[in-house]
Design a protein around this motif. Sequence first.
Motif, PDB file in Angstrom:
ATOM      1  N   GLN A 289     -31.316 -23.052   6.805  1.00  7.51           N
ATOM      2  CA  GLN A 289     -31.397 -24.535   8.086  1.00  7.51           C
ATOM      3  C   GLN A 289     -31.728 -24.492   9.597  1.00  7.51           C
ATOM      4  O   GLN A 289     -31.710 -22.931  10.114  1.00  7.51           O
TER       5      GLN A 289
ATOM      6  N   GLN B  50     -32.106 -25.332  13.496  1.00  7.59           N
ATOM      7  CA  GLN B  50     -31.511 -24.959  14.081  1.00  7.59           C
ATOM      8  C   GLN B  50     -32.510 -25.623  15.459  1.00  7.59           C
ATOM      9  O   GLN B  50     -33.785 -24.496  15.814  1.00  7.59           O
TER      10      GLN B  50
ATOM     11  N   VAL C 187     -33.228 -25.788  19.775  1.00 11.32           N
ATOM     12  CA  VAL C 187     -32.465 -26.900  21.058  1.00 11.32           C
ATOM     13  C   VAL C 187     -33.295 -26.836  21.966  1.00 11.32           C
ATOM     14  O   VAL C 187     -34.479 -25.893  22.357  1.00 11.32           O
TER      15      VAL C 187
ATOM     16  N   SER D 143     -33.971 -21.714  15.281  1.00  5.68           N
ATOM     17  CA  SER D 143     -33.902 -20.421  13.820  1.00  5.68           C
ATOM     18  C   SER D 143     -34.353 -20.865  13.305  1.00  5.68           C
ATOM     19  O   SER D 143     -34.758 -21.797  12.592  1.00  5.68           O
TER      20      SER D 143
ATOM     21  N   ALA E   6     -35.476 -31.022  10.926  1.00  4.74           N
ATOM     22  CA  ALA E   6     -34.339 -30.645  11.839  1.00  4.74           C
ATOM     23  C   ALA E   6     -34.955 -31.199  12.777  1.00  4.74           C
ATOM     24  O   ALA E   6     -36.142 -31.638  13.312  1.00  4.74           O
TER      25      ALA E   6
ATOM     26  N   GLY F 234     -33.872 -32.180  17.383  1.00  2.66           N
ATOM     27  CA  GLY F 234     -32.752 -31.361  18.324  1.00  2.66           C
ATOM     28  C   GLY F 234     -32.282 -32.187  18.563  1.00  2.66           C
ATOM     29  O   GLY F 234     -32.316 -33.639  18.652  1.00  2.66           O
ATOM     30  N   GLN F 235     -31.636 -32.169  20.037  1.00  4.77           N
ATOM     31  CA  GLN F 235     -30.604 -33.189  21.134  1.00  4.77           C
ATOM     32  C   GLN F 235     -31.384 -33.810  21.546  1.00  4.77           C
ATOM     33  O   GLN F 235     -30.724 -34.935  22.305  1.00  4.77           O
TER      34      GLN F 235
END
Length: 113
Positions: free
Chosen positions: A1, A3, A5, A25, A102, A104-105
């Motif tokens: 997974q 992630q 940021v 990550s 994936a 990010g925010q």
Amino acid sequence: QVQLVESGGGLVQPGGSLRLSCAASGSIFSIAVMRWYRQAPGKQRELVASVTITGNTNYADSVKGRFTISRDNAKKTVYLQMNSLKPEDTAVYYCNNVATGAWGQGTQVTVSS
């Protein structure tokens, strides 16, 4: 997974500079190709720049010569150096991992006097 940021957004005057960071990550192979996108209010998300694990880069025509994407594989971090910013660069900027999809925010960049 994987992630992601993002950080580094903010308010800057026209002609100014900002550097965005995207900390990832996961294994280095899963983040081989990384991209920055942006989405302005009322507009579709657009691809800004991409970078491969070996450092090959591509840019949208609207940012060529002003933005530079780079990466530090040891830190698993991708950067977007933005110079000569214009009001039309105002948007939420997102980091994307191509292999896993994936996101990010997002980090807000506002260019205004």
